[in-house]
Design a protein around this motif. Structure first.
Motif, mmCIF file in Angstrom:
data_model
loop_
_atom_site.group_PDB
_atom_site.id
_atom_site.type_symbol
_atom_site.label_atom_id
_atom_site.label_comp_id
_atom_site.label_asym_id
_atom_site.label_seq_id
_atom_site.Cartn_x
_atom_site.Cartn_y
_atom_site.Cartn_z
ATOM 1 N N ALA A 175 4.774 -2.368 10.084
ATOM 2 C CA ALA A 175 5.977 -2.415 9.254
ATOM 3 C C ALA A 175 5.887 -1.415 8.108
ATOM 4 O O ALA A 175 6.873 -0.742 7.782
ATOM 5 N N GLN A 176 4.706 -1.278 7.505
ATOM 6 C CA GLN A 176 4.533 -0.322 6.413
ATOM 7 C C GLN A 176 4.729 1.101 6.890
ATOM 8 O O GLN A 176 5.307 1.933 6.179
ATOM 9 N N THR A 177 4.241 1.394 8.093
ATOM 10 C CA THR A 177 4.391 2.746 8.643
ATOM 11 C C THR A 177 5.861 3.094 8.843
ATOM 12 O O THR A 177 6.286 4.235 8.572
ATOM 13 N N ILE A 178 6.638 2.125 9.280
ATOM 14 C CA ILE A 178 8.060 2.375 9.506
ATOM 15 C C ILE A 178 8.798 2.560 8.193
ATOM 16 O O ILE A 178 9.568 3.518 8.026
ATOM 17 N N TYR A 179 8.579 1.662 7.217
ATOM 18 C CA TYR A 179 9.361 1.799 5.982
ATOM 19 C C TYR A 179 8.867 2.943 5.101
ATOM 20 O O TYR A 179 9.579 3.383 4.205
ATOM 21 N N ALA A 180 7.660 3.454 5.369
ATOM 22 C CA ALA A 180 7.229 4.664 4.667
ATOM 23 C C ALA A 180 8.028 5.874 5.143
ATOM 24 O O ALA A 180 8.187 6.856 4.402
ATOM 25 N N ARG A 181 8.563 5.768 6.364
ATOM 26 C CA ARG A 181 9.356 6.850 6.929
ATOM 27 C C ARG A 181 10.847 6.683 6.668
ATOM 28 O O ARG A 181 11.566 7.657 6.413
ATOM 29 N N THR A 182 11.314 5.424 6.707
ATOM 30 C CA THR A 182 12.752 5.160 6.580
ATOM 31 C C THR A 182 13.174 4.676 5.197
ATOM 32 O O THR A 182 14.370 4.602 4.928
ATOM 33 N N PHE A 183 12.193 4.299 4.356
ATOM 34 C CA PHE A 183 12.446 3.774 3.014
ATOM 35 C C PHE A 183 13.218 2.441 3.045
ATOM 36 O O PHE A 183 13.823 2.063 2.056
ATOM 37 N N GLU A 184 13.190 1.753 4.175
ATOM 38 C CA GLU A 184 13.802 0.425 4.296
ATOM 39 C C GLU A 184 12.713 -0.627 4.064
ATOM 40 O O GLU A 184 12.332 -1.369 4.967
ATOM 41 N N THR A 185 12.225 -0.718 2.829
ATOM 42 C CA THR A 185 11.062 -1.563 2.541
ATOM 43 C C THR A 185 11.350 -3.039 2.750
ATOM 44 O O THR A 185 10.636 -3.735 3.493
ATOM 45 N N ILE A 186 12.408 -3.553 2.106
ATOM 46 C CA ILE A 186 12.699 -4.983 2.168
ATOM 47 C C ILE A 186 13.012 -5.441 3.593
ATOM 48 O O ILE A 186 12.457 -6.456 4.057
ATOM 49 N N PRO A 187 13.884 -4.755 4.346
ATOM 50 C CA PRO A 187 14.150 -5.211 5.723
ATOM 51 C C PRO A 187 12.904 -5.266 6.600
ATOM 52 O O PRO A 187 12.729 -6.217 7.378
ATOM 53 N N LEU A 188 12.001 -4.286 6.462
ATOM 54 C CA LEU A 188 10.795 -4.296 7.296
ATOM 55 C C LEU A 188 9.835 -5.397 6.875
ATOM 56 O O LEU A 188 9.148 -5.992 7.725
ATOM 57 N N LEU A 189 9.761 -5.693 5.592
ATOM 58 C CA LEU A 189 8.931 -6.825 5.155
ATOM 59 C C LEU A 189 9.502 -8.143 5.672
ATOM 60 O O LEU A 189 8.758 -9.066 6.012
ATOM 61 N N ILE A 190 10.830 -8.242 5.738
ATOM 62 C CA ILE A 190 11.455 -9.444 6.306
ATOM 63 C C ILE A 190 11.131 -9.551 7.791
ATOM 64 O O ILE A 190 10.845 -10.648 8.297
#
Length: 306
Positions: A237-252
């Motif tokens: 999840a961290q790898t994805i939101y580091a690329r897309t900046f969608e931090t909260i949705p990926l943590l959910i």
């Protein structure tokens, strides 16, 4: 002065039993329902949560691989913890003071230091011992090649878990009456045979519930290996939101999958506890049995109301 018993003409089946009313409980239920409703409405209507993004990544391939790695880590670390913890628990109760003190020292050290610190130590073991020989002549292993991030994660989490499992197993062993061991010794069984055939099977009733809790806790503790770049669920999840900046949705997304897996493990723990509790106490009803009883009671209530 004699008292006469109260005589009624109505049969006992026709007596109406009025349950006691609890207005305070209903008030609490209404307040809790209102708060939960307000919270749910706020979460669902807040666009910043990014629910469309959450739905899109729930089935993402990299998230699925992360779940597999998390489950593999949980299984391996719990196996290490259970096997080593059982050995340490038996050593903790040894009549030999040196063995007993060594087992106590292990538990003292691994329970006394944070598991994250232990993970980092194992990951950086090559800084202390670049070459591992284990005292065997002719053996020289490169620590950088041997201690991979996955190996460091298994060592750090597994050895730490062994300290906690040792105390759980020891509590289970102590719960077995000493007469069982004495009877086994009278039959000619050795100490190891007594432990394996007599004591441990009975101790499982005490060991299983906290072991299930430790397994669920280990599943969540594996999220710490993300600092070692192990591609578990959280790291994916961290790898994805580091690329897309969608931090909260990926943590959910990660939280939802953690809840799903822990819920499945909780159901397995429930039935495992029922299995080992047979013959000792009344078994707790399963959710399916509770649902059937509720529906049956509801039908009888409606039938009497007619």
């Amino acid at each position: 002065m004699s008292s006469t018993p109260l005589v009624t003409d109505s049969p006992a089946d026709e007596l109406i039993i009025v349950p006691r009313r609890h207005p305070g409980r209903w008030a609490a239920v209404i307040i809790i329902a209102a708060l939960v409703g307000l919270l749910g409405w706020s979460v669902l209507t807040n666009d910043r949560f990014g629910w469309p993004v959450v739905g899109a990544y729930l089935r993402d391939v990299s998230i699925g691989r992360g779940i597999v790695v998390t489950l593999e880590l949980t299984l391996m670390c719990m196996l290490v913890g259970l096997v080593l913890g059982t050995i340490i628990a038996i050593a903790r109760m040894s009549p030999n003071p040196v063995i007993r003190a060594t087992a106590f020292g292990y538990i003292w050290f691994f329970r006394g230091t944070p598991v994250l610190v232990q993970l980092l130590f194992w990951f950086n073991l090559a800084a202390l011992y670049p070459v591992l020989s284990f005292g065997i002549p002719g053996v020289a292993l490169n620590a950088n090649e041997l201690i991979t991030p996955m190996m460091a994660a298994v060592l750090g989490l597994g050895l730490n878990e062994a300290a906690y499992m040792a105390e759980i197993v020891r509590a289970g062993i102590v719960s077995v009456p000493p007469g069982q061991s004495e009877a086994a010794g009278a039959l000619g069984l050795t100490r190891i045979e007594t432990m394996r055939r007599v004591v441990l099977p009975q101790a499982m009733r005490v060991i299983i519930p906290p072991t299930g809790n430790e397994t669920i806790g280990m599943l969540k503790t594996t999220s710490l290996v993300s600092v070692l770049a192990v591609p578990d669920l959280l790291y994916s999840a961290q790898t994805i939101y580091a690329r897309t900046f969608e931090t909260i949705p990926l943590l959910i997304v990660a939280s939802i999958w953690y809840i799903v897996v822990t819920s499945i493990l909780s159901v397995g723990q429930f039935y495992l506890e029922r299995h080992f509790a047979r013959g000792t106490r009344q078994l707790a009803p399963t959710p399916l049995t509770q649902a059937r009883e509720y529906l049956s009671t509801a039908r009888r209530t409606r039938g009497k109301g007619r």
